[in-house]
Design an enzyme around this catalytic site. Sequence first.
Site, short mmCIF file in Angstrom:
data_model
loop_
_atom_site.label_atom_id
_atom_site.label_comp_id
_atom_site.label_asym_id
_atom_site.label_seq_id
_atom_site.Cartn_x
_atom_site.Cartn_y
_atom_site.Cartn_z
N ALA A 135 -65.61 29.29 -18.95
CA ALA A 135 -65.54 28.66 -20.28
C ALA A 135 -65.88 27.19 -20.15
O ALA A 135 -65.58 26.39 -21.04
CB ALA A 135 -64.18 28.86 -20.91
N SER A 136 -66.44 26.81 -19.02
CA SER A 136 -66.98 25.47 -18.80
C SER A 136 -65.98 24.38 -19.14
O SER A 136 -64.99 24.20 -18.46
CB SER A 136 -68.29 25.32 -19.59
OG SER A 136 -69.21 24.57 -18.88
N HIS A 137 -66.22 23.62 -20.23
CA HIS A 137 -65.38 22.46 -20.56
C HIS A 137 -64.05 22.84 -21.19
O HIS A 137 -63.18 21.99 -21.32
CB HIS A 137 -66.12 21.55 -21.56
CG HIS A 137 -67.51 21.20 -21.16
ND1 HIS A 137 -67.80 20.35 -20.11
CD2 HIS A 137 -68.71 21.57 -21.67
CE1 HIS A 137 -69.11 20.22 -19.99
NE2 HIS A 137 -69.69 20.94 -20.92
N ASN A 141 -59.83 20.53 -16.32
CA ASN A 141 -60.35 19.82 -17.49
C ASN A 141 -59.31 19.01 -18.25
O ASN A 141 -59.57 18.58 -19.38
CB ASN A 141 -61.03 20.79 -18.47
CG ASN A 141 -62.32 21.37 -17.92
OD1 ASN A 141 -63.03 20.72 -17.16
ND2 ASN A 141 -62.63 22.61 -18.30
N GLY A 171 -72.01 24.00 -16.33
CA GLY A 171 -72.40 25.05 -17.23
C GLY A 171 -71.90 24.85 -18.62
O GLY A 171 -71.99 25.73 -19.43
#
Length: 300
Positions: A73-75, A263, A300
């Site tokens: 889910a990247s960020h 994050n 990503g």
Amino acid sequence: TLHTTTIGARTLLCSAAGRMIGPPHPGVPLAYGTAGFRARADLLDSTFFRMGALAVLRSRSRGGLAVGLMVTASHNAEPDNGIKLVDPDGGMLDVSWEPHASAVANAADADLAAALDAVADAVGVVSAGGGRVLVARDTRPHSERLSALALDGVSHLGGAGEDFGLLTTPQLHHIVRHANGGAAGGAHVGPAAWASEGGYAEMLCTAFAALLPPDLGGGGLRAPLTVDCACGVGGPQLAPIAQRLAPLLPLELINRPGEGELNAGCGAEFVQKGRLPPRGLDTPPPTTSADSGGGGGGGG
């Protein structure tokens, strides 16, 4: 009991006595976009299984060329996860397939076989064999389990799934592209040996060295580059590259996995939206700084 059967010329998922195929749909509609599917991880079991099956159809529609499934889910915050398809040329899923992904993900449990059949009809897949899917994941605590569900979906549609374990999103895109070579990527594709994690490092490091001015004198660049790894997959994946680049460009990696929540107070989105340095760089050092991207996908 899950099994495969042949309907027409295609192998489709079926269930004995009309039972459900794969994990149940959570009852929450999902839409495939540029970032693929993203949601709370506990809502995604059926989506991952179904995208494994869809990826087989995408591969078959391209004559059996490899496609990718990236679990990240990247960020997004750590409780979230997501999945995105990688096309045979190493690019994002062709936009014409996004409605197919949404239709399959949102099909009623009893209608999943029909939804996959409809995709096969729409794209002209007539072969019941073949299909190669490369799967990789980030470091989120639920990514390994969800990755296994995607591989389950690949298997149940008769495709060949390959688990590449922990990778950044760019690494998986690179591996898919080089696994297919010129058949998908055209003339500008490196050697087949680059279709690996080590091949990605080789490409990156040799290209960087070639870009440096010849009068550098072997002394490398003047200052270290501090990289915020957002407590995600970018940390372990960048470490061997940092070792290779050390004589040319010293890299200082901060916010590695285990040094905090993914994050949280770090990562590209935190820095961009908050206009603040990531934790660990509260006072920016007299060096150059960079962010590895979303901690989940490492770019990503």
